[in-house]
Design a protein around this motif. Structure first.
Motif, PDB file in Angstrom:
ATOM      1  N   SER A   1      -2.824  -2.141  34.388  1.00  0.00           N
ATOM      2  CA  SER A   1      -1.585  -1.636  34.996  1.00  0.00           C
ATOM      3  C   SER A   1      -1.315  -2.109  36.418  1.00  0.00           C
ATOM      4  CB  SER A   1      -1.607  -0.097  34.994  1.00  0.00           C
ATOM      5  OG  SER A   1      -2.645   0.383  35.844  1.00  0.00           O
ATOM      6  N   GLN A   2      -2.334  -2.657  37.099  1.00  0.00           N
ATOM      7  CA  GLN A   2      -2.171  -2.978  38.520  1.00  0.00           C
ATOM      8  C   GLN A   2      -2.411  -4.459  38.793  1.00  0.00           C
ATOM      9  OE1 GLN A   2      -4.737  -0.349  40.784  1.00  0.00           O
ATOM     10  NE2 GLN A   2      -3.987   1.478  39.729  1.00  0.00           N
ATOM     11  N   PRO A   3      -1.720  -5.027  39.780  1.00  0.00           N
ATOM     12  CA  PRO A   3      -1.856  -6.463  40.101  1.00  0.00           C
ATOM     13  C   PRO A   3      -3.093  -6.732  40.955  1.00  0.00           C
ATOM     14  CG  PRO A   3      -0.249  -5.474  41.557  1.00  0.00           C
ATOM     15  CD  PRO A   3      -0.692  -4.378  40.619  1.00  0.00           C
ATOM     16  N   LEU A   4      -4.259  -6.504  40.376  1.00  0.00           N
ATOM     17  CA  LEU A   4      -5.494  -6.526  41.153  1.00  0.00           C
ATOM     18  C   LEU A   4      -5.878  -7.919  41.639  1.00  0.00           C
ATOM     19  CD1 LEU A   4      -7.642  -4.054  39.012  1.00  0.00           C
ATOM     20  CD2 LEU A   4      -6.265  -3.559  41.032  1.00  0.00           C
ATOM     21  N   ARG A   5      -5.352  -8.951  40.998  1.00  0.00           N
ATOM     22  CA  ARG A   5      -5.734 -10.317  41.374  1.00  0.00           C
ATOM     23  C   ARG A   5      -4.760 -10.932  42.375  1.00  0.00           C
ATOM     24  NH1 ARG A   5      -9.951 -10.656  38.339  1.00  0.00           N
ATOM     25  NH2 ARG A   5      -9.973  -9.645  36.309  1.00  0.00           N
ATOM     26  N   SER A   6      -3.837 -10.125  42.869  1.00  0.00           N
ATOM     27  CA  SER A   6      -2.872 -10.579  43.865  1.00  0.00           C
ATOM     28  C   SER A   6      -3.286 -10.107  45.254  1.00  0.00           C
ATOM     29  CB  SER A   6      -1.481 -10.014  43.543  1.00  0.00           C
ATOM     30  OG  SER A   6      -1.074 -10.385  42.250  1.00  0.00           O
ATOM     31  N   LYS A   7      -2.654 -10.691  46.267  1.00  0.00           N
ATOM     32  CA  LYS A   7      -2.857 -10.220  47.644  1.00  0.00           C
ATOM     33  C   LYS A   7      -1.945  -9.006  47.823  1.00  0.00           C
ATOM     34  CE  LYS A   7      -2.164 -14.457  49.290  1.00  0.00           C
ATOM     35  NZ  LYS A   7      -2.074 -15.612  50.225  1.00  0.00           N
ATOM     36  N   THR A   8      -2.525  -7.839  47.715  1.00  0.00           N
ATOM     37  CA  THR A   8      -1.747  -6.602  47.716  1.00  0.00           C
ATOM     38  C   THR A   8      -2.422  -5.569  48.606  1.00  0.00           C
ATOM     39  OG1 THR A   8      -0.760  -4.900  46.282  1.00  0.00           O
ATOM     40  CG2 THR A   8      -2.935  -5.717  45.653  1.00  0.00           C
ATOM     41  N   GLY A   9      -1.843  -4.390  48.698  1.00  0.00           N
ATOM     42  CA  GLY A   9      -2.420  -3.359  49.553  1.00  0.00           C
ATOM     43  C   GLY A   9      -2.683  -2.065  48.824  1.00  0.00           C
ATOM     44  N   GLY A  10      -2.669  -2.095  47.487  1.00  0.00           N
ATOM     45  CA  GLY A  10      -2.828  -0.858  46.732  1.00  0.00           C
ATOM     46  C   GLY A  10      -1.520  -0.092  46.665  1.00  0.00           C
ATOM     47  N   SER A  11      -1.608   1.178  46.328  1.00  0.00           N
ATOM     48  CA  SER A  11      -0.400   1.999  46.195  1.00  0.00           C
ATOM     49  C   SER A  11       0.352   2.050  47.522  1.00  0.00           C
ATOM     50  CB  SER A  11      -0.770   3.420  45.767  1.00  0.00           C
ATOM     51  OG  SER A  11      -1.308   3.405  44.465  1.00  0.00           O
ATOM     52  N   THR A  12       1.635   1.697  47.475  1.00  0.00           N
ATOM     53  CA  THR A  12       2.417   1.575  48.705  1.00  0.00           C
ATOM     54  C   THR A  12       2.935   2.919  49.196  1.00  0.00           C
ATOM     55  OG1 THR A  12       3.136  -0.616  47.975  1.00  0.00           O
ATOM     56  CG2 THR A  12       4.380   0.403  49.763  1.00  0.00           C
ATOM     57  N   PHE A  13       3.476   3.723  48.267  1.00  0.00           N
ATOM     58  CA  PHE A  13       4.100   4.992  48.643  1.00  0.00           C
ATOM     59  C   PHE A  13       3.399   6.171  47.968  1.00  0.00           C
ATOM     60  CE2 PHE A  13       7.508   1.726  48.550  1.00  0.00           C
ATOM     61  CZ  PHE A  13       7.740   1.668  49.917  1.00  0.00           C
ATOM     62  N   LYS A  14       3.391   7.291  48.651  1.00  0.00           N
ATOM     63  CA  LYS A  14       2.837   8.515  48.082  1.00  0.00           C
ATOM     64  C   LYS A  14       3.743   8.998  46.944  1.00  0.00           C
ATOM     65  CE  LYS A  14       0.977  10.004  52.552  1.00  0.00           C
ATOM     66  NZ  LYS A  14       0.960  11.055  53.584  1.00  0.00           N
ATOM     67  N   ASN A  15       3.129   9.562  45.918  1.00  0.00           N
ATOM     68  CA  ASN A  15       3.930  10.171  44.854  1.00  0.00           C
ATOM     69  C   ASN A  15       4.601  11.425  45.398  1.00  0.00           C
ATOM     70  OD1 ASN A  15       3.344   8.366  42.740  1.00  0.00           O
ATOM     71  ND2 ASN A  15       1.401   9.376  42.346  1.00  0.00           N
ATOM     72  N   PRO A  16       5.925  11.545  45.252  1.00  0.00           N
ATOM     73  CA  PRO A  16       6.592  12.773  45.713  1.00  0.00           C
ATOM     74  C   PRO A  16       6.249  13.934  44.794  1.00  0.00           C
ATOM     75  CG  PRO A  16       8.149  11.351  44.578  1.00  0.00           C
ATOM     76  CD  PRO A  16       6.857  10.582  44.652  1.00  0.00           C
ATOM     77  N   ASP A  17       6.468  15.153  45.264  1.00  0.00           N
ATOM     78  CA  ASP A  17       6.168  16.331  44.459  1.00  0.00           C
ATOM     79  C   ASP A  17       6.836  16.233  43.091  1.00  0.00           C
ATOM     80  OD1 ASP A  17       4.687  17.407  46.481  1.00  0.00           O
ATOM     81  OD2 ASP A  17       6.276  18.724  47.236  1.00  0.00           O
ATOM     82  N   GLY A  18       6.022  16.336  42.056  1.00  0.00           N
ATOM     83  CA  GLY A  18       6.563  16.350  40.701  1.00  0.00           C
ATOM     84  C   GLY A  18       7.097  15.031  40.211  1.00  0.00           C
ATOM     85  N   GLY A  19       6.813  13.934  40.927  1.00  0.00           N
ATOM     86  CA  GLY A  19       7.359  12.645  40.507  1.00  0.00           C
ATOM     87  C   GLY A  19       6.371  11.519  40.679  1.00  0.00           C
ATOM     88  N   LYS A  20       6.786  10.335  40.268  1.00  0.00           N
ATOM     89  CA  LYS A  20       5.973   9.131  40.406  1.00  0.00           C
ATOM     90  C   LYS A  20       6.747   8.124  41.251  1.00  0.00           C
ATOM     91  CE  LYS A  20       2.532  10.103  37.518  1.00  0.00           C
ATOM     92  NZ  LYS A  20       1.125  10.189  37.991  1.00  0.00           N
ATOM     93  N   ALA A  21       6.100   7.622  42.296  1.00  0.00           N
ATOM     94  CA  ALA A  21       6.774   6.668  43.176  1.00  0.00           C
ATOM     95  C   ALA A  21       7.244   5.440  42.399  1.00  0.00           C
ATOM     96  CB  ALA A  21       5.840   6.260  44.315  1.00  0.00           C
ATOM     97  N   TRP A  22       6.409   4.926  41.500  1.00  0.00           N
ATOM     98  CA  TRP A  22       6.775   3.680  40.813  1.00  0.00           C
ATOM     99  C   TRP A  22       8.034   3.854  39.966  1.00  0.00           C
ATOM    100  CZ3 TRP A  22       7.414   2.837  35.642  1.00  0.00           C
ATOM    101  CH2 TRP A  22       6.848   3.749  34.747  1.00  0.00           C
TER     102      TRP A  22
END
Length: 298
Positions: free
Chosen positions: A211-232
């Motif tokens: 599910s995650q682009p682990l082989r890219s130059k990334t920083g992990g999850s960018t935004f916190k999940n809001p209450d009751g929701g999913k950032a993505w």
């Protein structure tokens, strides 16, 4: 950057104008005015005790959840090395972990010790010091669920042991003050079979890989999940999947990840994140909060 004068003597390594891009996942950003890699705990304590109080201090782990801005980081960046990366079994359900130890080492040692409940740390791409400070978590669990206490070296050079109850944990946040360095932590799990623990670690690794682009130059999850929701989901609904700005891109694979596609500057990565926040607010009314830490001068 201007060189600081009258720095205390060290036994470890102290590097002026040290490039930080190679040390962070995004592979972007400026230099540290000074990068200090202490030889041991006493070296760190003596250095902080002798350092002028007005000089800022920042601890750096594996650099996974971090944007170092292009103007670099003033003051001293502390990076804990091998002397702080030991993980030892304390009793049947407890591990004592150095602040420089990786989540992979902690979870693997737990497996070898027959301690279950720490498998999720396998999926946190950071060090003990980083995920204790941030209340790191994944797959339904957080550091606060397994932490007993931690040792921190405060800005004066003194060491303090803080129990879980004093850390003020909320979602991806603690009340640890700026400038202190987490040098050790105790985690508690429960008895388990090594084979079952390994199976759970394998399941988590496979889920991340899928599910995650682990082989890219990334920083992990960018935004916190809001209450009751999913950032993505909010990012996706705002039409930001694959959105680019310069060399920065919103991941096609997981829209809560930003990617450096090549030679992106930190300014481009951060600006892309702000554009995503703007579009999400416009589309859904939700104001996403950064999970990635942004440090240094623009």
């Amino acid at each position: 950057m201007t060189t600081l004068t009258a720095l205390p003597p060290v036994r470890g390594k102290l590097t002026p104008d040290a490039p930080l891009a190679p040390l962070v996942w995004f592979k972007s950003g400026g230099t540290a005015q000074w990068l200090f890699e202490p030889k041991d705990l006493a070296d760190l304590q003596d250095f902080l005790a002798g350092l002028a109080p007005e000089v800022p201090v920042m601890a750096l782990g594996l650099g996974s959840n971090l944007i170092v801005r292009d103007g670099g980081v003033p003051g001293v960046v502390v990076r804990l090395g091998k002397a702080f990366a030991k993980v030892e079994k304390v009793d049947e359900t407890t591990l004592n972990c150095g602040g420089g130890a990786s989540g992979i080492l902690v979870s693997s040692t737990a497996r070898d010790s027959g301690i279950a409940g720490l498998e999720f740390l396998r999926s946190i791409p950071g060090t003990v010091g980083g995920f204790v400070r941030m209340n790191g978590g994944a797959y339904g669990r957080e550091v606060k669920d397994v932490l007993i206490d931690c040792d921190v070296v405060i800005r004066s050079g003194e060491i303090a042991t803080l129990p879980l109850s004093e850390l003020g944990y909320t979602y991806r946040h603690s009340d640890l003050v700026d400038g202190c360095v987490v040098v050790a932590a105790r985690f508690r799990g429960h008895p388990g079979e090594p084979a079952a623990i390994q199976a759970e670690m394998d399941r988590i690794s496979a889920a991340r890989e899928a599910s995650q682009p682990l082989r890219s130059k990334t920083g992990g999850s960018t935004f916190k999940n809001p209450d009751g929701g999913k950032a993505w989901e909010l990012v996706d609904k705002a039409g930001c999947r694959g959105l680019t700005l310069g060399g920065a891109q919103v991941s096609e694979k997981h829209t809560n990840f930003l990617i450096n596609t090549g030679e992106a500057t930190s300014a481009e990565i951060e600006a892309l994140g702000e554009e995503v926040r703007r579009r999400v607010k416009e589309q859904s009314g939700v104001e996403l909060q950064w999970e990635i830490q942004r440090v240094g001068r623009s």
